[in-house]
Design a protein around this motif. Structure first.
Motif, PDB file in Angstrom:
ATOM      1  N   GLU A   1      13.457  87.951 105.359  1.00 40.38           N
ATOM      2  CA  GLU A   1      12.661  86.857 105.642  1.00 40.38           C
ATOM      3  C   GLU A   1      11.227  87.057 105.796  1.00 40.38           C
ATOM      4  N   GLU A   2      11.128  87.896 106.725  1.00 35.99           N
ATOM      5  CA  GLU A   2       9.823  88.229 107.586  1.00 35.99           C
ATOM      6  C   GLU A   2       8.984  89.131 106.269  1.00 35.99           C
TER       7      GLU A   2
ATOM      8  N   GLU B   1       9.431  89.012 103.129  1.00 34.71           N
ATOM      9  CA  GLU B   1       8.766  88.116 102.012  1.00 34.71           C
ATOM     10  C   GLU B   1       7.674  87.322 102.305  1.00 34.71           C
ATOM     11  N   GLU B   2       7.847  86.794 103.564  1.00 30.01           N
ATOM     12  CA  GLU B   2       6.751  85.908 104.255  1.00 30.01           C
ATOM     13  C   GLU B   2       5.374  86.765 104.309  1.00 30.01           C
ATOM     14  N   ILE B   3       5.344  87.828 104.717  1.00 23.76           N
ATOM     15  CA  ILE B   3       4.271  88.750 104.824  1.00 23.76           C
ATOM     16  C   ILE B   3       3.997  89.119 103.400  1.00 23.76           C
ATOM     17  N   TRP B   4       4.567  89.333 102.366  1.00 17.49           N
ATOM     18  CA  TRP B   4       4.319  89.521 101.001  1.00 17.49           C
ATOM     19  C   TRP B   4       3.702  88.169 100.539  1.00 17.49           C
ATOM     20  N   PHE B   5       4.169  87.019 100.770  1.00 15.70           N
ATOM     21  CA  PHE B   5       3.677  85.823 100.367  1.00 15.70           C
ATOM     22  C   PHE B   5       2.089  85.913 100.801  1.00 15.70           C
ATOM     23  N   GLN B   6       1.970  86.242 101.940  1.00 18.90           N
ATOM     24  CA  GLN B   6       0.525  86.158 102.766  1.00 18.90           C
ATOM     25  C   GLN B   6      -0.329  87.266 102.238  1.00 18.90           C
TER      26      GLN B   6
ATOM     27  N   ARG C   1      12.180  80.969  95.725  1.00 16.11           N
ATOM     28  CA  ARG C   1      12.269  81.742  96.926  1.00 16.11           C
ATOM     29  C   ARG C   1      11.906  80.513  97.923  1.00 16.11           C
ATOM     30  N   PRO C   2      12.276  80.703  99.246  1.00 18.65           N
ATOM     31  CA  PRO C   2      13.020  82.037  99.704  1.00 18.65           C
ATOM     32  C   PRO C   2      14.603  81.825  99.157  1.00 18.65           C
TER      33      PRO C   2
END
Lengths: 291, 236
Positions: A186-187, A189-194, A236-237
């Motif tokens: 999850e994290e 992926e979140e970082i990748w979004f940002q 996603r997610p």
């Protein structure tokens, strides 16, 4: 003429292109072909996963993208330029986290920044990324005091602090337990979004690949070739245990199974084959008797 | 206690086997008339100089041998071969080269210490997990930075072991060297004790030598090694 031009244009816009890359290793019995003419085009900001049986050369390919190894034939290009040496623009995160035990957490995170800026600035950047991976409290801890999951987080922060345009991950979560891994999925992926970084992620875990990747490449056993490419069109997610992820994983697993069989045949006896185990015993009769 | 008991049995005459009391007296006397202090300071000064030179040479050589395979293949076995030679065997050669002087004894100390430091440094470098180097390189670290910021710290626990070993070799070599030719170190005090047939002094000097050895070994080098190892996350 016009077509040719647009093709050329397209090539430059590709952030990462692997062009007919082969790799030989010299082993005891002579040369071994590890990778055979692999070509992959990766767009900027894509999340790419490599899956394959062990020894198929997926890690070698990742190292060549990093510039840690050079191809025997073919080239790897980043924005059109050939990759020859490592660069902090393409940082690898390793399975073992590879943190330096003689440094504490914050010193590890700022490791790559040391010669580039003064202490205050690099501390500030390092703290930002340490907070991003939720380890702000542990900046003065030493590496041997951290759990496996925490080490992975520090390794992620250390890579991100360099602000690379490509993040290369070599089975970074393989040694972690399933719960920790889910959270880190999850994290990341979140970082990748940002950050919108391009990520190349090597794993032998098919569900992990489907959970994270935009595209998943299945490698053949040695010599490594691309067996099949899967476009994962799921919103996603994603949930690792959701039906659609499992369905994709099953498809990929089928492809992979043949390759694993090939690989094992080289390692074990030739007449060995993968078959469904016969476990169809009447469950009611000896339930629990084996315990 | 056992010592006192054996003394009272009077198996050996007192001039061969002195009582603990006599030895204690000799110790106090030695410190009072400052002969021990002078001997200690001379010996410690010698070993400090010789040991520091050994450190520089040993770590330097270890780095080179660990770094360049050709050096390892050529002089690697020479180093481990020479290390077997007790360093006092270098004394005749040193006396012929330098004469009976300070340099000869420094030479013996250095030959005793620097090879073991070099061997430990080299094995430390060779055993660095390659992943540390790859991790550093992928972050854009190269050249000398790679050595100062990764190779050296990664090899440090092993270097510390070599330092400890090297120090004890240096101390032994120094004592042997001082015994064998006239000077004013602790080894020389042992020799004068023998010449004057002063057994309490001989044993008192031995006690001092053991104490200095223990202090350096236990308080300095073992502590250093232990701390490095625990911080590097190695289990001792």
């Amino acid at each position: 003429m016009k077509l040719k031009r647009s093709l050329k244009q397209k090539k430059i816009n590709m952030r990462l292109s692997i062009e007919k890359v082969s790799k030989n290793f010299t082993a005891q019995h002579g040369k071994v072909l590890a990778l055979d003419e692999i070509s992959i085009q990766i767009k900027e900001g894509e999340f790419i996963c490599f899956v394959g049986p062990s020894g198929c050369g997926k890690t070698t390919l990742l190292n060549m993208v990093a510039g840690l190894e050079t191809p025997t034939k073919g080239v790897v290009r980043q924005s059109g330029e050939e990759i020859k040496i490592p660069s902090s623009d393409r940082v690898v995160i390793f399975q073992e986290a590879a943190l330096f035990p003689w440094l504490n957490v914050i010193q590890n995170v700022e490791f790559g920044l040391v010669r580039r800026m003064n202490v205050r600035k690099r501390r500030e950047i390092s703290r930002t990324f340490l907070n991003l991976v939720h380890l702000g409290r542990f900046e003065n801890a030493y590496v041997h005091q951290l759990s496996g999951g925490m080490k992975s987080r520090v390794a992620i922060a250390r890579a991100l602090a360099l602000n690379p345009s490509i993040l290369l991950m070599d089975e970074p979560f393989a040694a972690l337990d399933a719960q920790t891994r889910d959270i880190l999925h999850e994290e990341i992926e979140e970082i990748w979004f940002q950050t919108k970084q391009t990520i190349v992620f090597v794993t032998h875990n098919v569900r992990e690949a489907v959970r994270l990747g935009d595209r998943v490449f299945v490698f053949t056993a040695r010599p490594g070739r691309i067996k099949k490419e899967f476009q994962i069109d799921l919103p996603r997610p994603r949930d690792t245990n959701s039906e659609s992820v499992v369905l994709y994983a099953k498809l990929i697993q089928q492809e992979l199974r043949e390759e694993i069989e090939k690989f094992l045949k080289e390692e074990v006896d030739r007449d060995w084959s993968l078959k469904k185990a016969n476990l169809l015993r009447p469950a009611g009769i000896d339930l629990g008797s084996g315990i | 206690m056992i010592w006192e008991a054996v003394f009272r049995l009077k198996i050996w005459p007192p001039y061969l086997f002195p009582s603990p009391e006599d030895v204690a007296k000799a110790l106090i006397w030695g410190f009072k008339d400052r002969t021990f202090l002078i001997g200690m300071s001379v010996s410690i000064q010698r070993i400090t100089i010789g040991y520091l030179i050994s450190l520089v040479l040993g770590i330097g050589l270890g780095f080179l041998v660990g770094r360049f395979k050709i050096l390892d293949e050529t002089i690697g076995s020479l180093i481990s071969g020479l290390q077997v030679l007790p360093s006092i065997c270098w004394l005749p050669l040193a006396i012929l080269w330098f004469g009976l002087n300070e340099q000869a004894i420094q030479f013996v100390i250095i030959m005793g210490a620097f090879l073991s430091i070099a061997i430990a440094t080299e094995s430390g470098i060779r055993n660095i997990p390659p992943i540390y180097l790859r991790a550093a390189r992928t972050m854009g670290i190269k050249g000398i930075d790679l050595y100062t910021r990764v190779v050296f710290p990664a090899a440090l626990p092993s270097i510390a072991t070599g330092m400890k070993l090297g120090w004890s070799f240096a101390w032994r070599s120094l004592m042997a060297g001082e015994l064998l030719f006239v000077s004013i170190g602790l080894g020389h005090l042992l020799q004068t004790g023998r010449e004057l047939n002063d057994m309490p002094q001989v044993i008192a000097v031995m006690v001092v030598i053991v104490l200095i050895g223990l202090i350096f070994d236990q308080l300095l080098f073992s502590q250093l090694e232990k701390r490095l190892r625990s911080r590097w996350g190695m289990t001792t």
